[in-house]
Design an enzyme around this catalytic site. Structure first.
Site, PDB file in Angstrom:
ATOM      1  N   CYS A  57       0.853  -1.190   0.000  1.00 21.29           N
ATOM      2  CA  CYS A  57       0.000   0.000   0.000  1.00 21.29           C
ATOM      3  C   CYS A  57       0.888   1.239   0.000  1.00 21.29           C
ATOM      4  O   CYS A  57       2.114   1.145   0.105  1.00 21.29           O
ATOM      5  CB  CYS A  57      -0.942   0.023   1.206  1.00 21.29           C
ATOM      6  N   CYS A 107       3.402   1.634   2.781  1.00 22.14           N
ATOM      7  CA  CYS A 107       4.680   0.926   2.648  1.00 22.14           C
ATOM      8  C   CYS A 107       5.706   1.819   1.939  1.00 22.14           C
ATOM      9  O   CYS A 107       6.890   1.805   2.280  1.00 22.14           O
ATOM     10  CB  CYS A 107       4.489  -0.367   1.852  1.00 22.14           C
ATOM     11  N   ASP A 149      10.259  28.603 -29.099  1.00 19.22           N
ATOM     12  CA  ASP A 149      11.453  29.071 -29.798  1.00 19.22           C
ATOM     13  C   ASP A 149      11.181  28.882 -31.299  1.00 19.22           C
ATOM     14  O   ASP A 149      10.339  28.069 -31.686  1.00 19.22           O
ATOM     15  CB  ASP A 149      12.664  28.252 -29.348  1.00 19.22           C
TER      16      ASP A 149
END
Length: 819
Positions: A110, A113, A518
């Site tokens: 989970c 953890c 650019d």
């Protein structure tokens, strides 16, 4: 019998010569064969579990064999040859001694953890950072090699009950299969136990008190026996995770689950032993089954999402056909791809995957590069053309020269960027985890308060209401809401040729209200063509030779155009070359200082005004490059560039989303205006230095805009770093790609509006998941507190809540397939 003649009391192995280690068990000194057995036995005795030795029917694995082997395995990972495949020098590291490893963790169940491992490892001496992705179980760990070793980090992870392995695709799939098999077996045992317990529980319910006490007690004992495998095997991960959290003095997401299951089971066992009170064996087994069902489906969905991200890692084949004596001999030998070196000749048959980066030595064919660039059409390949590892040969056999292998390939660079994005934790994820952690503490307080209240209202219902409150809440859904969607979106974007390299990029891209481009190499092809040379001192050939000498080694499009137009086969030697970003280059040729670049940069050497004839041409729209020395102007070069064919479609698609568009370029204002007019971008600014671009972008941000910057060159790196989201063209400079949050792998501009749309859909799904997680808990917890939700109903609700969040995120994959 002496101690030397006895086997080890703990593991049963013979005693090594000269070892005398004793542990007092039940008042008797018992011989131990090693310090490992001594430590385990002493821990058993200290915990009051000495009965274990009286009732065991098999010997445990010996720490003398297992633990040293594990530690020895960890020690192997400190060897430089072993580390080649998964450890590298950390990019952008503060010091030269910082290393970075890609790991995969075993035992993660989970989001808590993930928090536990990150917190524990981060506290280890020498560890500078650790980031773990819950969905893929992959970790990125950085450490100072002067302070600690990788083996020490792996041992620290093992000390809290997890295992870390070097990341590779095969290992990841092996662990995924192991996880699926284990989960399926636990689910089977829970389902079988639930059905059998219900067979004994249903007659008791139907009898409604008419069953004789002896028969009812027999039913209870049968239910207890059938529930034991469910509690001891199927529900074991909940207890292990909860115990691990409590040992580290924190409250994880499995603590309320383990507490609820344990309380209900303990009360049922007491009721069975005392032959009085209610039993909940049916509810316990049903709850465990439903919870494991939800987690199994969630795990399958999560692994599906992870596989979409790991597709690139599977692209390189395991073997290749090396032509050792080519071209004299075309006989080939099958070798592992890891054995290939730069300069090797390799045969690629139709349908085979290119094993490394290189170029075509012989043959004509086409390659499918869709996995790397998102471009669905095959790309024609002839002698001299480049080949990218991971692409597929689709037509005829090719012989290639290997130029880059392993970590130096383009595919490996893409994987590293994806790993970086997967490991980083966006702001939304961190916020959700903090809320979930506090939510669990609040939940435990609510559950205890509810149990006390029900004890006064109706003591017979207090226990199952307490269990329902603990179980019905779903902090996992809260923690999964964001990372599940972001992981799926990352894979879906990569399939479109949009590589997300930073964790925050999708969230920021979805909020964008301005795109800045650019010009050269981004909106245009970046293939500058020399239109005219006007020499003011000497002839055109001499001017081009000087320009080629000054641009030697540069990859800028203007530099390539000048070098390719040079008539003489060899430019003169240059020395002391120094580049001024956004302005030009200077250096000495034959001892004389020259400058090449923007007219105002070159004028700094001699301060002469532009000739009137040149002034008229500079304003005409072509890019003007000047060459000069302290003696004055030497020549002017005029170049132009063609627009990318998909630039107009991209601008039109973005305009429909009401995104503001700008062009920031260092090229002349006339050249930038010309491109802006063709594309319909009104805000087109030229003659901008890198500092000017940076200042203009900051001004837009100060006005409240979220800015996306799209560029490709080295001079774009500072402004890319300033933007909330930076996008680099995949064919641009390495520095631009390294500093960017997103990379367009195939230079396909139409992927930009697609990526924007997908990012916005992703954030909508994240918001849906968060709203669902909060709404579910706000509704379910009060219902459980008031006694309207039973434990088995709570188990279904909790499992369904987590599963719904993951399935909602997987809709992004379906949208990708349909798109």
């Amino acid at each position: 019998m002496t101690i030397a003649d006895q086997p080890c009391y703990h593991c049963g192995l013979p005693m090594p010569t000269g070892v005398e280690i004793l542990v007092e068990i039940d008042g008797q000194p018992r011989a131990m064969c090693c310090a490992g057995c001594q430590a385990v036995a002493q821990a058993i005795v200290d915990s009051g579990l000495a009965d274990y030795y009286r009732h065991r029917d098999a010997m445990p694995e010996s720490p003398r064999e297992a633990l040293p082997q594990v530690l020895a395995d960890f020690g192997l990972f400190d060897h430089p040859d072993v580390q080649k495949t998964f450890v590298r020098r950390a990019e952008g590291a503060a010091g030269e001694h910082e290393q970075e490893a890609a790991l995969i963790l075993e035992g993660i169940t989970c989001a808590a953890c993930v928090w536990l491992n990150e917190t524990h490892v981060r506290r280890q001496p020498g560890v500078t950072s650790v980031e773990i992705n819950y969905t893929t179980r992959r970790a990125r760990v950085r450490w100072d090699e002067r302070v600690t070793r990788l083996s020490a980090i792996l041992e620290a992870i093992a000390a809290i009950g997890y295992r870390a392995h070097p990341y590779d695709v095969g290992r990841a799939e092996e662990l995924a299969q192991k996880e699926r098999k284990s989960a399926l077996w636990r689910l089977f045992v829970a389902g079988f136990g639930m059905m059998q317990v219900m067979m004994y529980a249903v007659p008791v319910y139907l009898a409604d008190g008419d069953m004789t006490p002896n028969i009812e007690q027999l039913m209870r004992w049968a239910s207890l026996i059938l529930t034991l495998p469910v509690m001891l095997y199927s529900a074991a991960p909940f207890y292990q995770s909860a115990w691990r959290d409590l040992k580290l003095r924190r409250v994880g997401m499995d603590v309320p689950v383990a507490l609820g299951i344990g309380a209900a089971f303990a009360a049922s066992v007491w009721a069975t032993l005392s032959a009085g009170g209610e039993v909940y064996f049916d509810s316990v087994t049903m709850f465990v089954f439903f919870l494991l069902s939800g987690r199994y489906l969630e795990m399958m969905a999560r692994q599906k999402a992870a596989r979409s991200v790991e597709t690139l890692a599977r692209a390189i084949p395991a073997f290749a056909t090396r032509l050792a004596a080519w071209p004299a001999d075309s006989a080939g030998e099958r070798v592992a791809v890891a054995e290939l070196h730069a300069g090797d000749a390799v045969l690629i048959k139709p349908g085979e995957t290119v094993p490394a980066d290189g170029s075509v030595l012989d043959g004509e064919s086409a390659t499918d590069e869709s996995l790397l660039t998102g471009e669905s059409l095959p790309v024609d390949k002839r002698v001299g053309d480049s080949l990218v590892g991971g692409s597929t040969n689709t037509a005829s056999p090719l012989v290639m020269r290997v130029e880059r292998v392993g970590e130096a390939t383009r595919l490996a660079a893409i994987q590293r960027l994806m790993e970086r994005a997967a490991a980083e934790r966006p702001r939304l994820v961190e916020m959700a985890d903090r809320v979930a952690g506090r939510f669990i503490v609040a939940l435990l307080i609510l559950a205890v308060a509810t149990a006390l209240a029900w004890w006064w209202i109706d003591a017979s219902r207090a226990l199952w209401v307490f269990v329902a409150v603990l179980v019905v809440s779903c902090p996992c859904a809260l923690s999964l809401a964001t990372p599940a969607a972001l992981t799926v979106a990352t894979g879906a974007l990569a399939a479109r040729g949009v590589l997300v390299t930073r964790g925050h990029a999708i969230e920021a891209l979805a909020r964008a209200d301005r795109f800045i481009f650019d010009k050269t190499g981004t909106l245009t092809m970046g293939r500058m063509q020399l239109v005219e040379v006007i020499p003011l001192a000497g002839d055109a050939a001499q001017a081009l030779a000087l320009a080629a000498a000054l641009e030697r080694g540069s990859e800028h499009p203007i530099a390539r155009a000048l070098i390719s137009a040079t008539v003489s086969e060899s430019a003169p030697e240059s020395a002391g070359l120094r580049t001024t970003t956004g302005a030009g280059v200077e250096g000495r040729v034959a001892g004389k200082l020259w400058r090449l670049g923007r007219p105002e940069f070159v004028a700094g050497l001699h301060a002469e005004p532009l000739p009137s004839a040149i002034q008229e041409k500079v304003g005409a729209g072509d890019t003007a490059i000047a060459l000069g020395s302290a003696d004055g102007w030497a020549a002017f070069f005029f170049l132009n560039d063609s627009l990318r064919p998909d630039a107009s479609l991209m601008v039109a698609a973005l305009a429909q989303t009401r995104i503001n568009l700008s062009i920031f370029s260092g090229d002349t204002q006339a050249a930038v205006w010309r491109v802006g007019r063709v594309l319909g971008i009104d805000d087109s600014r030229g003659d901008l230095s890198p500092e000017g671009k940076h200042a203009a972008l900051k001004a837009l941000q100060a006005s409240g805009e979220t800015v996306v910057m799209v560029g490709d060159g080295i001079n774009d790196a500072p402004v890319l770093a300033q933007a909330q989201v930076s996008i680099a063209m995949g064919g641009g400079a390495d520095l631009a790609r390294a500093s960017a949050d997103v990379v367009l792998l195939g230079n396909n501009l139409q992927a930009l509006p697609q990526g924007l749309a997908l990012a916005r859909r992703t954030m909508r799904i994240v918001k849906q998941n968060l709203v669902w997680a909060f709404a579910y808990n706000l509704i379910a917890i009060p219902l459980a507190m008031t006694g309207w939700v039973t434990p088995w109903m709570a188990g279904i609700g909790m499992s369904a809540s987590s599963l719904l969040v993951v399935l909602n995120a997987l809709r992004l994959q379906r949208e990708q397939a349909s798109g």
